[in-house]
Design an enzyme around this catalytic site. Structure first.
Site, PDB file in Angstrom:
ATOM      1  N   VAL A 226       5.127  -8.425  -1.286  1.00  0.00           N
ATOM      2  CA  VAL A 226       5.474  -7.071  -1.724  1.00  0.00           C
ATOM      3  C   VAL A 226       5.717  -7.058  -3.228  1.00  0.00           C
ATOM      4  CG1 VAL A 226       7.192  -5.225  -1.512  1.00  0.00           C
ATOM      5  CG2 VAL A 226       6.466  -6.463   0.515  1.00  0.00           C
TER       6      VAL A 226
ATOM      7  N   ASP B 112     -11.372 -13.309 -10.113  1.00  0.00           N
ATOM      8  CA  ASP B 112     -11.178 -12.213  -9.157  1.00  0.00           C
ATOM      9  C   ASP B 112     -11.030 -10.886  -9.890  1.00  0.00           C
ATOM     10  OD1 ASP B 112     -11.005 -11.089  -6.627  1.00  0.00           O
ATOM     11  OD2 ASP B 112      -8.831 -11.317  -6.509  1.00  0.00           O
TER      12      ASP B 112
ATOM     13  N   GLY C 258       3.804  -1.710  -4.313  1.00  0.00           N
ATOM     14  CA  GLY C 258       2.572  -2.272  -3.783  1.00  0.00           C
ATOM     15  C   GLY C 258       2.833  -3.341  -2.749  1.00  0.00           C
TER      16      GLY C 258
ATOM     17  N   LYS D 277       6.883  -9.365  -8.214  1.00  0.00           N
ATOM     18  CA  LYS D 277       6.035  -9.727  -7.082  1.00  0.00           C
ATOM     19  C   LYS D 277       6.775 -10.745  -6.223  1.00  0.00           C
ATOM     20  CE  LYS D 277       1.391 -11.763  -6.472  1.00  0.00           C
ATOM     21  NZ  LYS D 277       0.188 -12.155  -7.243  1.00  0.00           N
TER      22      LYS D 277
END
Length: 370
Positions: free
Chosen positions: A17, A123, A11, A33
């Site tokens: 990234v 979120d 992702g 991550k």
């Protein structure tokens, strides 16, 4: 970083990234991550790590550790092999009501646990809900970059979150209860699973953020006639989509709603969930597990350790020779370019929402936010 080896990229976003990595010793797959060192390592990053570290629940992606490399801060997390719930919706078009309820029940249990730990996500969306690889997928909430803890931070007042999922009070720019805003976002997630579209977007004009925000403020939505949704489900949505957050259904009331309770899996019932609300009980459950890996699933790093690592990552070292890749000596310059493009797109999206908010005389009188 020496204990991990790269597998593949999984992702990219405005954060950087995400890569699938393998622990060389245990062979366990993890998601990592990568955030570029320097100015990108801000309060949001530290908040994400500290808040995520404190959460231990089956419906939340497990935080493992944070490490720093020559060029990046790397957040190591549980790997969810099933991908995003968003992708599953895109493939199916929309879910049958029973399947939507199955995932909604898990989402609510995970968010309810966050709230009990005094953390609001802020979120919630399909892209931030992952699935494990089991035949009956377990939902996993991820991405706590916008989260706030009432124990560590003030009440939120910034306009964060994704516009399609955002609650009316979040647009007020005044203090609001992040937990009640999360309830609204859960409702949007349920609607999207049922209908395959966002409740407050005009499908013929999805980029018209002014119209979307206007519809959010006036709670203007409808369920298409071609979509079969039961009356109890419609009732629940009508109790979630209430402009005044203090008249909106609470998370506890959702968990006692007849539609939510129908076919509720045993592991999601209150008596089974109780162990996760007791920190000592959760610790005991981990330490008494038969698998050594389960006992070590929770991060051994203290908040002080994390703060030290994050502070180190805020500085950009000046090596004698360029450091390539993500810390294992490979050339990943191309990987660094893609997130920059996505970040520009994300910035344009957020900027437009702010401009619309500033240009529209939004009537906040019905919110009654103190």
């Amino acid at each position: 970083m020496e204990k991990y080896e790269p597998v593949r990229e999984i992702g990219a976003g405005n954060f950087g990234v995400a890569k699938l990595m393998r622990n060389k010793e245990t062979r366990e797959l993890v998601a990592m991550k990568f955030i570029e060192r320097g100015n990108r390592i801000d309060e949001n990053v530290f908040r994400e790590i500290v808040n995520h570290r404190s959460l231990r629940h089956p419906n939340i992606i497990r935080f493992k550790e944070v490490v720093v490399t020559g060029r990046h801060l790397a957040i190591v997390m549980e790997y969810a092999a099933g991908g995003e719930l968003f992708e599953r919706i895109c493939e199916a078009g929309r879910f049958h009501e029973d399947e939507a309820r199955y995932f909604f029940q898990q989402l609510v249990c995970g968010v309810s646990y966050c709230h009990a730990m005094q953390i609001c996500h802020r979120d919630l969306k399909l892209e931030n809900t992952l699935l494990d690889g089991s035949p009956a997928p377990r939902l996993k909430i991820c991405d706590f970059g916008y989260s706030k803890s009432s124990l560590l931070h003030s009440r939120p007042k910034s306009t964060v979150g994704t516009p399609a999922y955002i609650a009316p009070e979040v647009l007020s720019r005044r203090e609001y209860d992040g937990k009640l805003a999360d309830v609204w976002s859960c409702g949007v997630t349920l609607y999207v699973m049922l209908v395959g579209a966002y409740p407050f977007e005009d499908p013929k004009d999805p980029k018209n953020f002014r119209k979307t925000i206007s519809r959010i403020m006036s709670v203007q939505y409808k369920i298409p006639e071609y979509v079969h949704v039961s009356q109890p489900c419609r009732h629940l949505l009508s109790r979630i989509f209430v402009a005044n957050p203090y008249k909106r259904i609470s998370m506890g009331e959702i968990k006692s709603h007849p539609w939510f309770l129908k076919n509720l899996p045993r592991e999601l019932k209150e008596e089974a969930q109780a162990v996760y609300y007791n920190r000592r009980g959760a610790d005991h459950a981990a330490s008494s597990a038969s698998s050594a890996a389960a006992a070590a699933a929770f991060s051994p790093q203290s908040v002080e350790d994390i703060m030290r690592i994050v502070q180190e990552a805020q500085t950009v070292p000046k090596p004698d020779k360029p450091v390539s890749g993500y810390g294992w000596g490979t050339d990943d310059d191309d990987d660094d370019q893609q997130p920059a493009e996505e970040e520009d797109e994300e910035d344009d999206y957020d900027r437009t929402v702010r401009e619309v908010h500033a240009s529209v005389d939004l009537d906040m009188s019905n919110l009654q936010i103190s």
